[in-house]
Scaffold this active site. Structure first.
Site, short mmCIF file in Angstrom:
data_model
loop_
_atom_site.label_atom_id
_atom_site.label_comp_id
_atom_site.label_asym_id
_atom_site.label_seq_id
_atom_site.Cartn_x
_atom_site.Cartn_y
_atom_site.Cartn_z
N HIS A 113 51.89 -3.62 -2.56
CA HIS A 113 50.90 -4.30 -1.72
C HIS A 113 49.78 -3.40 -1.19
CE1 HIS A 113 53.01 -7.92 -2.18
NE2 HIS A 113 53.96 -7.73 -1.28
N HIS A 158 48.57 -13.84 1.11
CA HIS A 158 50.02 -13.88 1.28
C HIS A 158 50.43 -14.86 2.38
CE1 HIS A 158 54.12 -12.52 0.99
NE2 HIS A 158 53.81 -11.47 0.23
N GLU A 168 51.65 -17.25 -4.44
CA GLU A 168 50.57 -16.27 -4.49
C GLU A 168 49.98 -16.20 -5.90
OE1 GLU A 168 52.18 -12.50 -2.77
OE2 GLU A 168 53.93 -13.79 -2.49
#
Length: 365
Positions: A127, A200, A330
């Site tokens: 991430h 997210h 996502e």
């Protein structure tokens, strides 16, 4: 006779008035001071469409904090997980709720990749790093009009979290009068760099934090990415048929969730690889009657069911979180793409513009 004509005219006006759709509200944008981070003011912006649906966004992490949309009885409910304060969004319990994720969303194996003969070592394998886009303060410009929007921008410096190139990132959140949330991403760079962007948001269409097992989920994908116990892709695509990951037909999320392990956390290879907007998934929550359709230009979809949530985490209005108490859908390119030449390309080069669009459309049945 005049009185009769006046009465008829009045009745006609009433009929026309009732026949013509009356918006609940004029599309609008408002903002309030939400707190302070790194010496900068953080604001919460509220977008309201003509139906009264609302989207709330803060400039910390370009985070979507709230989505208020009606159920089948026209009652508004907040269909995303969130917190009551900026302190919580900045705290350790925040698992990127509603945030923009980048420079590369999801995973990069061994925290490294090689590009044009140079190896780059990253701050993290997931991430975008410990201070990825989800922890940055974004600039916001309001875009008023018949459909209200926010333009959020962030400048990611060369070397930030180990990634090469100065990257200019833009995302536009638009709330349409068809109860759609549109996310339009774009980026440019002065040096070749991987770019994988997503949002997210954790959805719970019931308006609660309760288990999502009864939801009916459909995914337009016949294959998923094989991955290890750390959800790192091997590079192989496997067929969903005959596995707990088959949502090619409407299927209860909880039907095979135990067989999937700790819950769902995997990437699907969507059928649509044209780069044009197309339907990717549909989620239906039977109690509220809410339906969410996901459209995207991206080739992949990550499905995550909040597997690590527990009652220890307290969210909005004092509601505790629950394992499998949310569903993330996502849209993005495949995880670890820089290390797999057979995956769709994620390298952005100078002179090029990265563009991507995702739409979350809400309705009821």
């Amino acid at each position: 006779m005049k009185k009769v004509l006046v009465s008829i005219a009045a009745c006609l006006l009433i009929i026309v008035a009732y026949a013509k759709p009356h918006p609940i509200s004029k599309p609008s944008i408002t903002k309030i001071l939400y707190g302070e981070a790194e010496g900068k003011q953080i604001y919460q912006y509220t977008l309201t469409n003509s139906n009264g649906m609302q989207i709330k966004v803060i400039n910390y992490g370009a985070t979507i904090t709230d989505i208020l949309t009606p159920d089948r009885d026209k009652k508004l409910g907040d269909v995303v997980l969130g917190f009551d304060s900026l302190k919580q969004y900045m705290g350790r319990d925040n698992a990127l709720l509603g945030a923009m994720v980048g420079r590369v969303a999801n995973r990069i194996s061994n925290k490294r990749f090689t590009l044009d003969g140079t190896e780059y070592v990253l701050a993290s394998n997931i991430h975008g790093g410990p201070k990825g886009f989800d922890k940055q303060i974004w600039n916001i410009v309001e875009i008023p009009g018949k459909e209200v929007a926010l333009k959020l921008t962030y400048f990611s410096k060369d070397g930030e979290m180990g990634y090469p190139g100065n990257l200019n990132v833009t995302v536009i959140y638009t709330l349409t009068n068809n109860n759609e949330l549109k996310l339009n991403y774009s980026a440019t760079t002065d040096k070749a760099t991987p770019v994988v962007l997503t949002n997210h948001t954790y959805f719970n269409l019931s308006g609660t934090t309760e288990n999502v097992s009864d939801w009916q989920l459909t995914i337009l994908a016949d294959q998923y990415l094989e991955a290890d116990k750390d959800v790192m892709p091997s590079g192989k695509l496997l067929d969903v048929k005959g596995t707990p990951f088959d949502f090619t037909q409407p299927t209860a999320v909880g039907k095979n969730i135990a067989a999937a392990g700790n819950g769902y956390d995997l990437s699907y290879a969507l059928r649509n690889k044209s780069g044009k907007i197309a339907l990717a998934a549909t989620a239906y929550e039977p109690v509220s009657g809410r339906v969410m359709q996901v459209f995207t230009t991206e080739p992949g979809l990550v499905v995550y069911t909040g597997n690590h949530f527990s009652e220890r985490i307290i969210g909005r209005n004092g509601q505790h979180f629950n394992k499998w108490g949310a569903l993330c859908l996502e849209t993005m390119h495949y995880p670890d793409s820089p290390n797999h030449s057979n995956f769709p390309n994620v390298i952005l080069r100078p002179g090029e513009t990265f563009k991507s669009e995702t739409i979350y459309k809400f309705s009821t049945k």
